[in-house]
Design a protein around this motif. Structure first.
Motif, PDB file in Angstrom:
ATOM      1  N   ARG A   1      -3.116  -2.024   8.127  1.00  0.00           N
ATOM      2  CA  ARG A   1      -2.066  -1.006   9.133  1.00  0.00           C
ATOM      3  C   ARG A   1      -2.986  -0.311  10.436  1.00  0.00           C
ATOM      4  O   ARG A   1      -1.819   0.196  11.281  1.00  0.00           O
ATOM      5  CB  ARG A   1      -1.802   0.166   8.356  1.00  0.00           C
ATOM      6  CG  ARG A   1      -0.041  -0.175   8.601  1.00  0.00           C
ATOM      7  CD  ARG A   1       0.231   1.104   7.609  1.00  0.00           C
ATOM      8  NE  ARG A   1       2.017   1.382   7.910  1.00  0.00           N
ATOM      9  CZ  ARG A   1       2.792   1.368   6.825  1.00  0.00           C
ATOM     10  NH1 ARG A   1       2.197   1.114   5.526  1.00  0.00           N
ATOM     11  NH2 ARG A   1       3.859   1.708   7.072  1.00  0.00           N
TER      12      ARG A   1
ATOM     13  N   ARG B   1       6.006   7.985  12.332  1.00  0.00           N
ATOM     14  CA  ARG B   1       5.664   6.720  11.956  1.00  0.00           C
ATOM     15  C   ARG B   1       5.721   5.919  13.137  1.00  0.00           C
ATOM     16  O   ARG B   1       4.358   5.080  13.244  1.00  0.00           O
ATOM     17  CB  ARG B   1       6.488   6.377  10.571  1.00  0.00           C
ATOM     18  CG  ARG B   1       5.485   7.092   9.205  1.00  0.00           C
ATOM     19  CD  ARG B   1       6.645   7.845   8.660  1.00  0.00           C
ATOM     20  NE  ARG B   1       7.372   6.076   7.795  1.00  0.00           N
ATOM     21  CZ  ARG B   1       8.173   6.487   7.471  1.00  0.00           C
ATOM     22  NH1 ARG B   1       8.996   7.274   7.391  1.00  0.00           N
ATOM     23  NH2 ARG B   1       9.174   5.070   6.820  1.00  0.00           N
TER      24      ARG B   1
ATOM     25  N   LYS C   1       2.092  10.413   8.965  1.00  0.00           N
ATOM     26  CA  LYS C   1       0.566   9.718   9.484  1.00  0.00           C
ATOM     27  C   LYS C   1       0.161   8.649   8.608  1.00  0.00           C
ATOM     28  O   LYS C   1       0.496   9.127   7.580  1.00  0.00           O
ATOM     29  CB  LYS C   1      -0.986  11.270   9.012  1.00  0.00           C
ATOM     30  CG  LYS C   1       0.078  12.455  10.012  1.00  0.00           C
ATOM     31  CD  LYS C   1      -0.523  12.260  11.530  1.00  0.00           C
ATOM     32  CE  LYS C   1      -0.600  13.285  12.205  1.00  0.00           C
ATOM     33  NZ  LYS C   1      -0.065  13.407  13.917  1.00  0.00           N
TER      34      LYS C   1
ATOM     35  N   GLY D   1       2.451  -3.808   4.398  1.00  0.00           N
ATOM     36  CA  GLY D   1       1.960  -2.405   5.223  1.00  0.00           C
ATOM     37  C   GLY D   1       0.782  -2.303   4.757  1.00  0.00           C
ATOM     38  O   GLY D   1      -0.227  -1.439   5.248  1.00  0.00           O
TER      39      GLY D   1
ATOM     40  N   THR E   1       1.158  -0.990   0.260  1.00  0.00           N
ATOM     41  CA  THR E   1       0.146   0.148   0.424  1.00  0.00           C
ATOM     42  C   THR E   1       1.467   1.161  -0.105  1.00  0.00           C
ATOM     43  O   THR E   1       0.665   2.364  -0.691  1.00  0.00           O
ATOM     44  CB  THR E   1      -1.247   0.139   1.347  1.00  0.00           C
ATOM     45  OG1 THR E   1      -0.035  -0.573   2.251  1.00  0.00           O
ATOM     46  CG2 THR E   1      -2.091  -0.901   0.885  1.00  0.00           C
TER      47      THR E   1
ATOM     48  N   GLN F   1      -8.850  -1.201   9.216  1.00  0.00           N
ATOM     49  CA  GLN F   1      -8.240  -1.983   8.371  1.00  0.00           C
ATOM     50  C   GLN F   1      -8.726  -3.544   8.330  1.00  0.00           C
ATOM     51  O   GLN F   1      -8.786  -4.085   7.041  1.00  0.00           O
ATOM     52  CB  GLN F   1      -7.003  -1.815   7.785  1.00  0.00           C
ATOM     53  CG  GLN F   1      -6.953  -0.185   7.716  1.00  0.00           C
ATOM     54  CD  GLN F   1      -5.763   0.926   6.589  1.00  0.00           C
ATOM     55  OE1 GLN F   1      -4.909  -0.558   6.898  1.00  0.00           O
ATOM     56  NE2 GLN F   1      -5.452   1.778   6.569  1.00  0.00           N
TER      57      GLN F   1
ATOM     58  N   ALA G   1      -2.674   7.486   5.648  1.00  0.00           N
ATOM     59  CA  ALA G   1      -3.826   7.825   5.031  1.00  0.00           C
ATOM     60  C   ALA G   1      -5.344   6.605   5.112  1.00  0.00           C
ATOM     61  O   ALA G   1      -5.054   5.673   5.640  1.00  0.00           O
ATOM     62  CB  ALA G   1      -3.483   7.409   3.519  1.00  0.00           C
TER      63      ALA G   1
END
Ligand code: ADP
Length: 188
Positions: A88, A144, A57, A85, A31, A92, A59
């Protein structure tokens, strides 16, 4: 075969995923790469995505899920896919489970690559010097990592309770990590 690969930024997921897709012959769905491809255009959407990513940040969930679901439905993913990825966040993960239930294709395994924060910061700062990625700078890297612990780490428990989690020590040399991954997935 549908596999999810979880690991903090800088854990070496990208490298290990490339090796894994070579041997499994399934597509690599990163992603991060998909979002960077969106950012290369000059549109309202690309500016919207960049405003999140360049600040360290995540998405928005619905946007990421839309991109992933389009890919998953494509013929190239008929034999499976390796998610790098994604997911996350818990939202999701839930959306992925619902979508896969609709398709009748459950996840086979979830790999977790474990690396401690100090090593991650060191690796990411090194990558910043060579790759020139806009989100690889000191402040963004720390953000992150914070986001990873807060939003992504809970997925480890979520998938462990589904009996799908396989954890691998990502502090080892690249070949040793790959060999543990093969072992964890019971690949010959
Ligand atoms: P890294 O592993 O170094 O974090 P990635 O290429 O996987 O690099 O991701 C880069 C950035 O793209 C992330 O910091 C995040 O902003 C965004 N991103 C990637 N995947 C997702 C996702 N599943 N949900 C939300 N944002 C994402």
């Amino acid at each position: 075969m549908l596999i999810v690969f979880i690991g903090p930024p800088g854990a070496g997921k990208g490298t290990q995923c490339r090796r894994l897709v070579d041997s499994l012959r399934i597509p690599h769905l990163s992603t991060g790469e998909m979002l960077r491809a969106v950012m290369e255009q000059d549109t309202a959407l690309s500016r919207y995505v960049a405003s999140y990513i360049n600040a360290g940040k995540l998405a928005p969930d619905h946007l990421v899920m839309r991109i992933v679901s389009q890919q998953l439905k494509s013929p190239q993913c008929e034999r499976g896919a390796l998610f790098d990825g994604f997911p996350r966040t818990m939202v999701q993960a839930q959306m992925l489970d619902d979508f896969l239930a609709e398709l009748g294709r459950p996840l086979d395994a979830v790999l977790e690559l474990r690396v401690n924060d100090e090593a991650l910061i060191e690796r990411l700062l090194k990558r910043a010097k060579t790759d020139g990625r806009a989100d690889d700078n000191d402040a963004t890297i720390r953000e992150r990592l914070r986001v990873f612990h807060e939003q992504t780490k809970p997925l480890v428990q979520y998938y462990a309770s589904q009996g799908k989690l396989r954890s691998v020590d990502g502090m080892q040399a690249e070949d040793a990590v790959f060999s543990d991954i093969r072992g964890a997935l019971k690949l010959p």
